[in-house]
Design a protein around this motif. Structure first.
Motif, PDB file in Angstrom:
ATOM      1  N   ASN A 166       0.824  -1.213   0.000  1.00  0.00           N
ATOM      2  CA  ASN A 166       0.000   0.000   0.000  1.00  0.00           C
ATOM      3  C   ASN A 166       0.861   1.268   0.000  1.00  0.00           C
ATOM      4  O   ASN A 166       2.084   1.224   0.137  1.00  0.00           O
ATOM      5  CB  ASN A 166      -0.970  -0.013   1.184  1.00  0.00           C
ATOM      6  CG  ASN A 166      -1.856  -1.246   1.174  1.00  0.00           C
ATOM      7  OD1 ASN A 166      -2.366  -1.632   0.129  1.00  0.00           O
ATOM      8  ND2 ASN A 166      -2.035  -1.871   2.332  1.00  0.00           N
TER       9      ASN A 166
ATOM     10  N   ASP B 238       1.100   3.520   2.188  1.00  0.00           N
ATOM     11  CA  ASP B 238       1.700   3.871   3.467  1.00  0.00           C
ATOM     12  C   ASP B 238       3.132   3.366   3.587  1.00  0.00           C
ATOM     13  O   ASP B 238       3.936   3.944   4.316  1.00  0.00           O
ATOM     14  CB  ASP B 238       0.840   3.323   4.610  1.00  0.00           C
ATOM     15  CG  ASP B 238      -0.558   3.912   4.591  1.00  0.00           C
ATOM     16  OD1 ASP B 238      -0.760   4.999   5.144  1.00  0.00           O
ATOM     17  OD2 ASP B 238      -1.443   3.286   3.977  1.00  0.00           O
TER      18      ASP B 238
ATOM     19  N   ASP C 214      -4.098   9.450  -3.523  1.00  0.00           N
ATOM     20  CA  ASP C 214      -4.433   9.341  -2.104  1.00  0.00           C
ATOM     21  C   ASP C 214      -5.190   8.062  -1.782  1.00  0.00           C
ATOM     22  O   ASP C 214      -5.180   7.595  -0.635  1.00  0.00           O
ATOM     23  CB  ASP C 214      -5.285  10.540  -1.678  1.00  0.00           C
ATOM     24  CG  ASP C 214      -4.474  11.825  -1.570  1.00  0.00           C
ATOM     25  OD1 ASP C 214      -3.237  11.753  -1.733  1.00  0.00           O
ATOM     26  OD2 ASP C 214      -5.074  12.895  -1.332  1.00  0.00           O
ATOM     27  N   GLY C 215      -5.865   7.494  -2.773  1.00  0.00           N
ATOM     28  CA  GLY C 215      -6.659   6.301  -2.523  1.00  0.00           C
ATOM     29  C   GLY C 215      -5.872   5.106  -2.070  1.00  0.00           C
ATOM     30  O   GLY C 215      -6.441   4.137  -1.549  1.00  0.00           O
ATOM     31  N   ASN C 216      -4.544   5.129  -2.236  1.00  0.00           N
ATOM     32  CA  ASN C 216      -3.717   4.008  -1.801  1.00  0.00           C
ATOM     33  C   ASN C 216      -3.295   4.108  -0.341  1.00  0.00           C
ATOM     34  O   ASN C 216      -2.551   3.244   0.139  1.00  0.00           O
ATOM     35  CB  ASN C 216      -2.469   3.915  -2.689  1.00  0.00           C
ATOM     36  CG  ASN C 216      -2.799   3.458  -4.099  1.00  0.00           C
ATOM     37  OD1 ASN C 216      -3.314   2.369  -4.305  1.00  0.00           O
ATOM     38  ND2 ASN C 216      -2.525   4.307  -5.072  1.00  0.00           N
TER      39      ASN C 216
ATOM     40  N   GLU D  53      -4.002   4.272   3.834  1.00  0.00           N
ATOM     41  CA  GLU D  53      -4.928   3.745   4.837  1.00  0.00           C
ATOM     42  C   GLU D  53      -5.953   4.800   5.231  1.00  0.00           C
ATOM     43  O   GLU D  53      -7.114   4.490   5.513  1.00  0.00           O
ATOM     44  CB  GLU D  53      -4.138   3.300   6.067  1.00  0.00           C
ATOM     45  CG  GLU D  53      -4.955   2.591   7.125  1.00  0.00           C
ATOM     46  CD  GLU D  53      -5.234   1.136   6.788  1.00  0.00           C
ATOM     47  OE1 GLU D  53      -6.296   0.645   7.212  1.00  0.00           O
ATOM     48  OE2 GLU D  53      -4.405   0.522   6.084  1.00  0.00           O
ATOM     49  N   SER D  54      -5.543   6.055   5.234  1.00  0.00           N
ATOM     50  CA  SER D  54      -6.438   7.140   5.647  1.00  0.00           C
ATOM     51  C   SER D  54      -7.577   7.377   4.673  1.00  0.00           C
ATOM     52  O   SER D  54      -8.503   8.133   4.972  1.00  0.00           O
ATOM     53  CB  SER D  54      -5.632   8.435   5.810  1.00  0.00           C
ATOM     54  OG  SER D  54      -4.967   8.777   4.604  1.00  0.00           O
ATOM     55  N   ALA D  55      -7.533   6.749   3.498  1.00  0.00           N
ATOM     56  CA  ALA D  55      -8.614   6.914   2.526  1.00  0.00           C
ATOM     57  C   ALA D  55      -9.900   6.234   2.980  1.00  0.00           C
ATOM     58  O   ALA D  55     -10.953   6.447   2.378  1.00  0.00           O
ATOM     59  CB  ALA D  55      -8.194   6.383   1.160  1.00  0.00           C
TER      60      ALA D  55
ATOM     61  N   HIS E 192     -13.021   3.264   1.122  1.00  0.00           N
ATOM     62  CA  HIS E 192     -12.911   3.320  -0.345  1.00  0.00           C
ATOM     63  C   HIS E 192     -11.467   3.280  -0.814  1.00  0.00           C
ATOM     64  O   HIS E 192     -11.185   3.512  -1.993  1.00  0.00           O
ATOM     65  CB  HIS E 192     -13.584   4.587  -0.867  1.00  0.00           C
ATOM     66  CG  HIS E 192     -15.040   4.684  -0.528  1.00  0.00           C
ATOM     67  ND1 HIS E 192     -15.977   3.816  -1.049  1.00  0.00           N
ATOM     68  CD2 HIS E 192     -15.711   5.519   0.313  1.00  0.00           C
ATOM     69  CE1 HIS E 192     -17.173   4.122  -0.569  1.00  0.00           C
ATOM     70  NE2 HIS E 192     -17.035   5.149   0.255  1.00  0.00           N
ATOM     71  N   ARG E 193     -10.548   2.973   0.094  1.00  0.00           N
ATOM     72  CA  ARG E 193      -9.149   2.940  -0.294  1.00  0.00           C
ATOM     73  C   ARG E 193      -8.871   1.744  -1.202  1.00  0.00           C
ATOM     74  O   ARG E 193      -9.685   0.813  -1.329  1.00  0.00           O
ATOM     75  CB  ARG E 193      -8.254   2.881   0.933  1.00  0.00           C
ATOM     76  CG  ARG E 193      -8.287   1.573   1.705  1.00  0.00           C
ATOM     77  CD  ARG E 193      -7.388   1.654   2.927  1.00  0.00           C
ATOM     78  NE  ARG E 193      -7.457   0.449   3.746  1.00  0.00           N
ATOM     79  CZ  ARG E 193      -6.660  -0.597   3.585  1.00  0.00           C
ATOM     80  NH1 ARG E 193      -5.748  -0.585   2.626  1.00  0.00           N
ATOM     81  NH2 ARG E 193      -6.769  -1.654   4.376  1.00  0.00           N
TER      82      ARG E 193
ATOM     83  N   GLN F 126      -6.157  -1.353  -2.091  1.00  0.00           N
ATOM     84  CA  GLN F 126      -5.020  -2.161  -1.668  1.00  0.00           C
ATOM     85  C   GLN F 126      -4.117  -2.414  -2.871  1.00  0.00           C
ATOM     86  O   GLN F 126      -4.600  -2.695  -3.968  1.00  0.00           O
ATOM     87  CB  GLN F 126      -5.488  -3.504  -1.110  1.00  0.00           C
ATOM     88  CG  GLN F 126      -6.429  -3.413   0.073  1.00  0.00           C
ATOM     89  CD  GLN F 126      -6.855  -4.788   0.547  1.00  0.00           C
ATOM     90  OE1 GLN F 126      -6.100  -5.494   1.192  1.00  0.00           O
ATOM     91  NE2 GLN F 126      -8.084  -5.165   0.209  1.00  0.00           N
TER      92      GLN F 126
END
Length: 476
Positions: free
Chosen positions: A126, A128, A241-243, A245-247, A250-251, A253
């Motif tokens: 991810n 992060d 940003d979708g990658n 954890e804070s997303a 709807h994030r 992986q």
């Protein structure tokens, strides 16, 4: 008499067009069913058939791709293949088992690229894990930073990359950023435009345009590469940003890979091919140091339309065909070719433990629907399939037995294997492979296995929906 002659000439001209179209279909179509269908159409429907063939049967994307590949080959920089001591097979003599030797030879013949030893490959889960490592490498670069990505969106992550890339350029680093023309449309605000205003060299790969007309939206540079001096990154992760954890729910992986060693030269060469094509710059780069950094033998595979061979498709089929114990696949989009379906069925029927992990919730629901039309045949052959729970998994992994892993940007669908320009990397390393298998099996442990009866017992409306989506699978 003159009227009769004109009618005869018109008749001959119309039928001549039909035979020309039939000949073109016979010579250019790779699937005999497509060749037969179009040949029957143009011969049985004079004038109308050839018109339909011109509109829908000729692959303009393929023709454009062939021109791109010829242009890249004509101006290609010298490939940075590190020296090796080849054995009788053309590969290093200590590659390992006969299976590994067979697969290494297959990759060499398909790509012309030898395996290079002495690499360290580290998986990064991810954004992060991946983004901090990538940003740190950009900050440490002193010579060059080359970034190619499919999607580069504005936001927290995009801003961090803009600042890091601009800072590198400001201290004299050769910074180049390449974004796909279609992928660029995913973001309303354009981070690479901010980079261009701050002196960073940027380019787009075949951007759609109305004037002059350029609407080749099927030819996409789906490769993800970052090279910072002697450190490289590749995999399936975009910059968004979708990658993170804070997303939230709807994030996305995903997994990326940090590389050191001689394989970084191959990654840089792949970037240079695309950059040269987009910018008409053909300035050679100084060689990278080829010092050993780890135990992995690696090879970068660049593939795209316009090649005589279906490199990735054939190599993946070859990897599955040599499997004796297990095959693990993780992919977001699973619409395999006929060859790949046959390889998977054959592996399942001969007792290989074949496991495929797909996302339960897809960002493109119609992809899952089309996939469900294909799965009964695989399940009947002994292939096992799991749907992993949300969030959506964009990870692309292939692991065979205990020695081979393939990672990169390519999905197992027609778009990736026939239309996109993709980049994957082979890794021959038992320890690395064990980490990937452990990750896939851990995902399986929290996923739901799909059974044959569930698919065949689905309501008629669902099965018709799935079949309708499957019908258009070559275009999804």
């Amino acid at each position: 008499m003159l009227v009769l002659t004109a009618e005869i000439l018109l008749f001959l001209a119309v039928h001549c067009l039909s035979w020309v179209a039939a000949g073109h279909a016979l010579l250019t179509k790779h699937d005999p069913r497509a060749a037969l269908g179009w040949t029957a159409c143009v011969l049985l429907l004079p004038l109308i058939g050839p018109l339909l063939y011109v509109l829908f049967g000729i692959s303009r994307a393929q023709s454009r791709a062939e021109k791109i590949m010829r242009r890249q080959a004509a101006h290609s920089p010298a490939a940075p293949f590190p020296p090796a001591a080849p054995g009788p097979s053309g590969e290093e003599p200590d590659i390992g088992t006969a299976q590994a030797l067979c697969l290494a030879r297959t990759g060499r013949r398909l790509t012309g690229v030898p395996l290079c030893a002495g690499n360290a490959v580290r998986p990064l889960q991810n954004g992060d894990e991946a983004y901090p490592a990538m940003l740190a490498a950009i900050a440490a670069a002193r010579s060059h930073v080359f970034l190619a990505t499919y999607i580069f969106t504005a936001g927290k992550v995009g801003h961090a990359f803009v600042e890091a890339l601009a800072a590198a350029a400001a201290r004299g680093v050769d910074v180049r950023v390449l974004v796909d023309g279609v992928g660029a449309l995913y973001s309303w605000r354009k981070p690479w435009k901010m980079l261009a205003r701050r002196g960073v060299r940027t380019a787009r790969f075949l951007p759609p345009a109305l004037l002059p007309p350029s609407l080749t939206i099927n030819l996409r540079n789906h490769r993800k590469v970052l090279i910072c001096d002697a450190v490289g990154f590749t995999g399936g992760m975009n910059i968004a940003d979708g990658n993170l954890e804070s997303a939230g729910p709807h994030r996305i992986q995903d997994m990326h890979f940090r590389c050191e060693g001689p394989v970084v030269s191959q990654l840089r060469h792949a970037f240079q091919l695309n950059w040269n094509f987009c910018t008409d710059e053909y300035v050679p780069l100084p060689p990278l140091p080829d010092a050993e950094a780890g135990p992995s033998r690696c090879r970068v595979i660049v593939d795209g339309p316009g090649n005589d061979a279906d490199v990735l498709n054939d190599l993946i089929c070859g990897a599955i065909n040599v499997a004796r114990e297990r095959v693990r696949i993780m992919t977001p989009y699973f619409l395999p070719s006929h060859d790949l379906m046959a390889a998977l069925r054959s592996a399942g029927q001969r007792g290989v433990d074949v496991r495929v992990v797909l996302p339960q919730k897809n960002n493109l629901p119609y992809m899952n629907w089309a996939t469900c039309r294909l799965l009964p045949g695989l399940l009947a052959a002994g292939v096992r399939v799991w749907f992993q729970p949300p969030p959506f998994a964009h990870t692309k992994l292939l692991a065979v037995d205990d020695f081979y892993t393939q990672v990169g940007s390519a999905n197992l669908d027609a778009r990736s294997l026939r239309l996109n320009f993709e980049l994957n990397m082979e890794v021959f390393d038992a320890a690395f492979q064990a980490r990937i298998v452990e990750f896939i099996d851990a995902t399986i442990g929290r996923s739901r296995e799909l059974v044959h009866d569930e698919l065949v017992a689905a309501p008629l409306a669902v099965r018709l929906r799935n079949a309708a989506c499957w019908l258009f699978s070559p275009y999804l």
